[in-house]
Design a protein around this motif. Structure first.
Motif, mmCIF file in Angstrom:
data_model
loop_
_atom_site.group_PDB
_atom_site.id
_atom_site.type_symbol
_atom_site.label_atom_id
_atom_site.label_comp_id
_atom_site.label_asym_id
_atom_site.label_seq_id
_atom_site.Cartn_x
_atom_site.Cartn_y
_atom_site.Cartn_z
ATOM 1 N N GLY A 49 -28.719 -35.089 -22.845
ATOM 2 C CA GLY A 49 -28.572 -35.867 -21.621
ATOM 3 C C GLY A 49 -29.788 -35.734 -20.734
ATOM 4 N N GLY A 50 -30.039 -36.757 -19.947
ATOM 5 C CA GLY A 50 -31.169 -36.749 -19.024
ATOM 6 C C GLY A 50 -30.897 -35.849 -17.834
ATOM 7 N N ARG A 51 -31.949 -35.541 -17.099
ATOM 8 C CA ARG A 51 -31.813 -34.687 -15.911
ATOM 9 C C ARG A 51 -30.947 -35.340 -14.851
ATOM 10 N N ASN A 52 -30.122 -34.535 -14.228
ATOM 11 C CA ASN A 52 -29.280 -34.967 -13.113
ATOM 12 C C ASN A 52 -28.430 -36.191 -13.431
ATOM 13 N N GLY A 53 -28.017 -36.316 -14.689
ATOM 14 C CA GLY A 53 -27.112 -37.392 -15.066
ATOM 15 C C GLY A 53 -27.742 -38.768 -15.141
ATOM 16 N N ASP A 54 -29.098 -38.853 -15.216
ATOM 17 C CA ASP A 54 -29.687 -40.189 -15.342
ATOM 18 C C ASP A 54 -29.367 -40.759 -16.723
ATOM 19 N N PRO A 73 -15.038 -20.632 -19.477
ATOM 20 C CA PRO A 73 -13.604 -20.952 -19.469
ATOM 21 C C PRO A 73 -13.328 -22.443 -19.234
ATOM 22 N N GLU A 74 -14.311 -23.155 -18.697
ATOM 23 C CA GLU A 74 -14.133 -24.593 -18.462
ATOM 24 C C GLU A 74 -14.138 -25.382 -19.766
ATOM 25 N N GLY A 75 -14.455 -24.726 -20.889
ATOM 26 C CA GLY A 75 -14.367 -25.382 -22.196
ATOM 27 C C GLY A 75 -15.692 -25.809 -22.800
ATOM 28 N N PHE A 76 -16.804 -25.303 -22.325
ATOM 29 C CA PHE A 76 -18.095 -25.629 -22.940
ATOM 30 C C PHE A 76 -18.845 -24.345 -23.254
ATOM 31 N N THR A 77 -19.852 -24.465 -24.118
ATOM 32 C CA THR A 77 -20.664 -23.330 -24.531
ATOM 33 C C THR A 77 -22.119 -23.647 -24.246
ATOM 34 N N ARG A 78 -22.877 -22.643 -23.790
ATOM 35 C CA ARG A 78 -24.315 -22.810 -23.552
ATOM 36 C C ARG A 78 -25.061 -22.233 -24.753
ATOM 37 N N TYR A 79 -26.048 -22.990 -25.237
ATOM 38 C CA TYR A 79 -26.854 -22.579 -26.388
ATOM 39 C C TYR A 79 -28.322 -22.473 -25.998
ATOM 40 N N LEU A 80 -29.064 -21.657 -26.734
ATOM 41 C CA LEU A 80 -30.511 -21.570 -26.600
ATOM 42 C C LEU A 80 -31.131 -22.187 -27.843
ATOM 43 N N VAL A 81 -32.301 -22.791 -27.681
ATOM 44 C CA VAL A 81 -33.035 -23.370 -28.807
ATOM 45 C C VAL A 81 -34.514 -23.081 -28.585
ATOM 46 N N TYR A 82 -35.247 -22.876 -29.664
ATOM 47 C CA TYR A 82 -36.678 -22.606 -29.571
ATOM 48 C C TYR A 82 -37.466 -23.836 -29.990
ATOM 49 N N GLY A 102 -33.419 -14.224 -9.333
ATOM 50 C CA GLY A 102 -34.355 -13.762 -10.354
ATOM 51 C C GLY A 102 -34.371 -14.587 -11.624
ATOM 52 N N SER A 103 -33.543 -15.623 -11.711
ATOM 53 C CA SER A 103 -33.496 -16.438 -12.922
ATOM 54 C C SER A 103 -33.060 -17.854 -12.567
ATOM 55 N N VAL A 104 -33.688 -18.819 -13.196
ATOM 56 C CA VAL A 104 -33.318 -20.210 -12.978
ATOM 57 C C VAL A 104 -32.903 -20.798 -14.318
ATOM 58 N N VAL A 105 -31.627 -21.138 -14.459
ATOM 59 C CA VAL A 105 -31.126 -21.771 -15.679
ATOM 60 C C VAL A 105 -30.588 -23.135 -15.271
ATOM 61 N N VAL A 106 -31.202 -24.182 -15.816
ATOM 62 C CA VAL A 106 -30.768 -25.545 -15.536
ATOM 63 C C VAL A 106 -30.510 -26.219 -16.888
ATOM 64 N N PRO A 107 -29.332 -25.991 -17.454
ATOM 65 C CA PRO A 107 -29.075 -26.533 -18.791
ATOM 66 C C PRO A 107 -28.882 -28.043 -18.789
ATOM 67 N N GLN A 108 -29.258 -28.648 -19.892
ATOM 68 C CA GLN A 108 -29.000 -30.068 -20.126
ATOM 69 C C GLN A 108 -27.736 -30.159 -20.980
ATOM 70 N N TRP A 109 -27.123 -31.319 -21.059
ATOM 71 C CA TRP A 109 -25.912 -31.501 -21.858
ATOM 72 C C TRP A 109 -26.251 -32.076 -23.220
ATOM 73 N N LEU A 110 -25.562 -31.584 -24.245
ATOM 74 C CA LEU A 110 -25.649 -32.138 -25.597
ATOM 75 C C LEU A 110 -24.341 -32.865 -25.892
ATOM 76 N N GLU A 111 -24.448 -33.990 -26.590
ATOM 77 C CA GLU A 111 -23.259 -34.747 -26.988
ATOM 78 C C GLU A 111 -23.399 -35.150 -28.444
ATOM 79 N N SER A 112 -22.276 -35.222 -29.144
ATOM 80 C CA SER A 112 -22.294 -35.760 -30.494
ATOM 81 C C SER A 112 -22.541 -37.259 -30.392
#
Length: 155
Positions: A49-54, A73-82, A102-112
């Motif tokens: 998915g694009g940034r900020n829902g674009d 618990p909301e039903g999603f999983t966060r993954y790392l990729v290299y 001390g950390s900035v995590v801004v994950p994007q969404w993946l969809e099938s």
């Protein structure tokens, strides 16, 4: 006797320092953030998915290894990729602010990707004759396969 105790103490201190240096070297050279994480390898492309829902969509290719970081618990999983990249990257620097903790995590969404969505992506990114020829050659599709695919296309 005093000399023997002093040399024994010096020997053990040196032994502890060498041991600590050895472990530190091992952790730096062989330890990674993903060590021990569950891994999966994708068997189908995934939409990024694009940034900020674009409306912009990108595709994560088949065969990408994802490392499970955290399940929520909301039903999603966060993954790392290299990713590997040669040369400089156009970028902007993220300034660490106190509220980031001390950390900035801004994950994007993946969809099938379903067939309808894939068709929509191809409408936005039309393939040229050269693109199709390169894709066919890269995937070693036979002439009979192409005839079958063309036969299934709408008029």
């Amino acid at each position: 006797m005093k000399n023997l105790t002093r040399s024994t103490l010096l020997f053990f201190t040196l032994l502890v320092c060498v041991n600590a240096a050895g472990w530190l070297y091992y952790v730096i050279m062989h330890g990674t953030v993903t060590r021990g994480m569950s891994m999966i390898r994708t068997t189908a492309p995934l939409l990024i998915g694009g940034r900020n829902g674009d409306e912009t969509r990108y595709v994560l290719p088949v065969g990408t290894t994802l490392y499970e970081d955290k399940s929520y618990p909301e039903g999603f999983t966060r993954y790392l990729v290299y990713f590997n990249h040669k040369g400089p990257i156009d970028h902007e620097t993220v300034t660490m602010e106190p509220n980031y903790g001390g950390s900035v995590v801004v994950p994007q969404w993946l969809e099938s990707i379903d067939a309808v969505t894939l068709n929509e992506i191809f409408k936005r990114f039309p393939l040229s004759r050269r693109d199709v020829a390169a894709a066919v050659k890269a995937n070693e599709i036979r002439r009979d396969d192409l005839i079958e695919i063309i036969g299934e296309m709408p008029e």
